[in-house]
Design a protein around this motif. Structure first.
Motif, PDB file in Angstrom:
ATOM      1  N   PRO A  32       0.825  -1.209   0.000  1.00  0.00           N
ATOM      2  CA  PRO A  32       0.000   0.000   0.000  1.00  0.00           C
ATOM      3  C   PRO A  32       0.863   1.265   0.000  1.00  0.00           C
ATOM      4  O   PRO A  32       1.904   1.318   0.650  1.00  0.00           O
ATOM      5  CB  PRO A  32      -0.781  -0.104   1.315  1.00  0.00           C
ATOM      6  N   ASP A  33       0.417   2.248  -0.751  1.00  0.00           N
ATOM      7  CA  ASP A  33       1.046   3.570  -0.752  1.00  0.00           C
ATOM      8  C   ASP A  33       2.523   3.546  -1.139  1.00  0.00           C
ATOM      9  O   ASP A  33       3.309   4.346  -0.641  1.00  0.00           O
ATOM     10  CB  ASP A  33       0.891   4.239   0.622  1.00  0.00           C
ATOM     11  N   GLN A  65      -1.056  -2.981  12.453  1.00  0.00           N
ATOM     12  CA  GLN A  65      -1.625  -2.993  11.113  1.00  0.00           C
ATOM     13  C   GLN A  65      -2.242  -4.363  10.869  1.00  0.00           C
ATOM     14  O   GLN A  65      -1.754  -5.368  11.385  1.00  0.00           O
ATOM     15  CB  GLN A  65      -0.517  -2.725  10.095  1.00  0.00           C
ATOM     16  N   ASN A  89      -3.010  -5.546   0.899  1.00  0.00           N
ATOM     17  CA  ASN A  89      -4.060  -4.565   1.111  1.00  0.00           C
ATOM     18  C   ASN A  89      -4.211  -4.322   2.604  1.00  0.00           C
ATOM     19  O   ASN A  89      -4.598  -5.220   3.350  1.00  0.00           O
ATOM     20  CB  ASN A  89      -5.393  -5.067   0.526  1.00  0.00           C
ATOM     21  N   ARG A  90      -3.908  -3.115   3.020  1.00  0.00           N
ATOM     22  CA  ARG A  90      -4.089  -2.734   4.419  1.00  0.00           C
ATOM     23  C   ARG A  90      -5.582  -2.491   4.649  1.00  0.00           C
ATOM     24  O   ARG A  90      -6.244  -1.871   3.822  1.00  0.00           O
ATOM     25  CB  ARG A  90      -3.273  -1.473   4.701  1.00  0.00           C
ATOM     26  N   HIS A 140      -7.058  -0.621   6.748  1.00  0.00           N
ATOM     27  CA  HIS A 140      -7.358   0.661   7.389  1.00  0.00           C
ATOM     28  C   HIS A 140      -6.340   1.682   6.926  1.00  0.00           C
ATOM     29  O   HIS A 140      -5.277   1.313   6.401  1.00  0.00           O
ATOM     30  CB  HIS A 140      -7.303   0.511   8.914  1.00  0.00           C
ATOM     31  N   PRO A 141      -6.588   2.961   7.136  1.00  0.00           N
ATOM     32  CA  PRO A 141      -5.578   3.963   6.790  1.00  0.00           C
ATOM     33  C   PRO A 141      -4.341   3.786   7.667  1.00  0.00           C
ATOM     34  O   PRO A 141      -4.419   3.176   8.736  1.00  0.00           O
ATOM     35  CB  PRO A 141      -6.259   5.292   7.102  1.00  0.00           C
ATOM     36  N   PRO A 142      -3.200   4.319   7.245  1.00  0.00           N
ATOM     37  CA  PRO A 142      -2.004   4.225   8.076  1.00  0.00           C
ATOM     38  C   PRO A 142      -2.277   4.824   9.454  1.00  0.00           C
ATOM     39  O   PRO A 142      -2.994   5.811   9.583  1.00  0.00           O
ATOM     40  CB  PRO A 142      -0.963   5.051   7.329  1.00  0.00           C
ATOM     41  N   ARG A 143      -1.729   4.213  10.482  1.00  0.00           N
ATOM     42  CA  ARG A 143      -1.899   4.690  11.851  1.00  0.00           C
ATOM     43  C   ARG A 143      -0.556   4.888  12.506  1.00  0.00           C
ATOM     44  O   ARG A 143       0.367   4.122  12.275  1.00  0.00           O
ATOM     45  CB  ARG A 143      -2.669   3.675  12.690  1.00  0.00           C
TER      46      ARG A 143
END
Length: 157
Positions: A56-57, A122, A146-147, A149-152
């Motif tokens: 991701p990202d 994560q 695929n994560r 949730h958004p990054p934390r």
């Protein structure tokens, strides 16, 4: 710490022959053990020489050596963190031609090194496409993560 399941939960092994299911079921366990030990060279050996990793990202990472470096920066001391918890569970597998598609879920936690505080957790899912290498060993040829949730940042969840 939870450990990966060698059995195929969810959609069983699909059309994957039992002998291949047994071989590929060892990959998540080896991956988790080697990653928790911080042995990124050993983790990288689970990948095919021509592997491509899609995280991701991030742009695609191509080749075993590049993947080794990316993982050490993301989950290891090269990135100023230490992987402290990691588990995976195979949810299903299907064989298409000479490749095996494995769907799984993961959970991980990293802690910063030094004086910074706060673990980062994560979870998500991934698909590994496995192919045999020249020696006949099943290796991760393509990996799509695929994560869920958004990054934390540091979290208490």
């Amino acid at each position: 710490m939870p450990s990966p399941t060698g059995a195929f939960s969810g959609r069983a092994g699909g059309n994957v022959p039992a002998e291949i299911r047994q071989q590929i079921a060892t990959i998540p366990e080896a991956y988790v053990e080697r990653a928790l030990a911080g042995d990124w060279d050993a983790v990288a050996r689970l990948y095919h020489q021509e592997a491509v990793q899609l995280l991701p990202d991030a742009p695609p990472v191509e080749g075993r050596d590049a993947i080794r470096g990316a993982l050490a920066r993301l989950l290891g001391a090269d990135g100023g963190v230490r992987l402290t918890d990691f588990s995976v569970e195979i949810e299903g597998a299907e064989m298409l031609g000479e490749a095996v598609y494995v769907q799984a879920s993961y959970r991980l936690e990293v802690e910063p090194l030094g004086e910074r505080e706060g673990a980062v957790r994560q979870h998500g899912s991934y698909v590994n496409i496995l192919r045999q290498d020249a020696e006949g060993d099943w290796r991760i040829w393509r990996q799509l993560v695929n994560r869920a949730h958004p990054p934390r940042g540091p979290a208490d969840t």
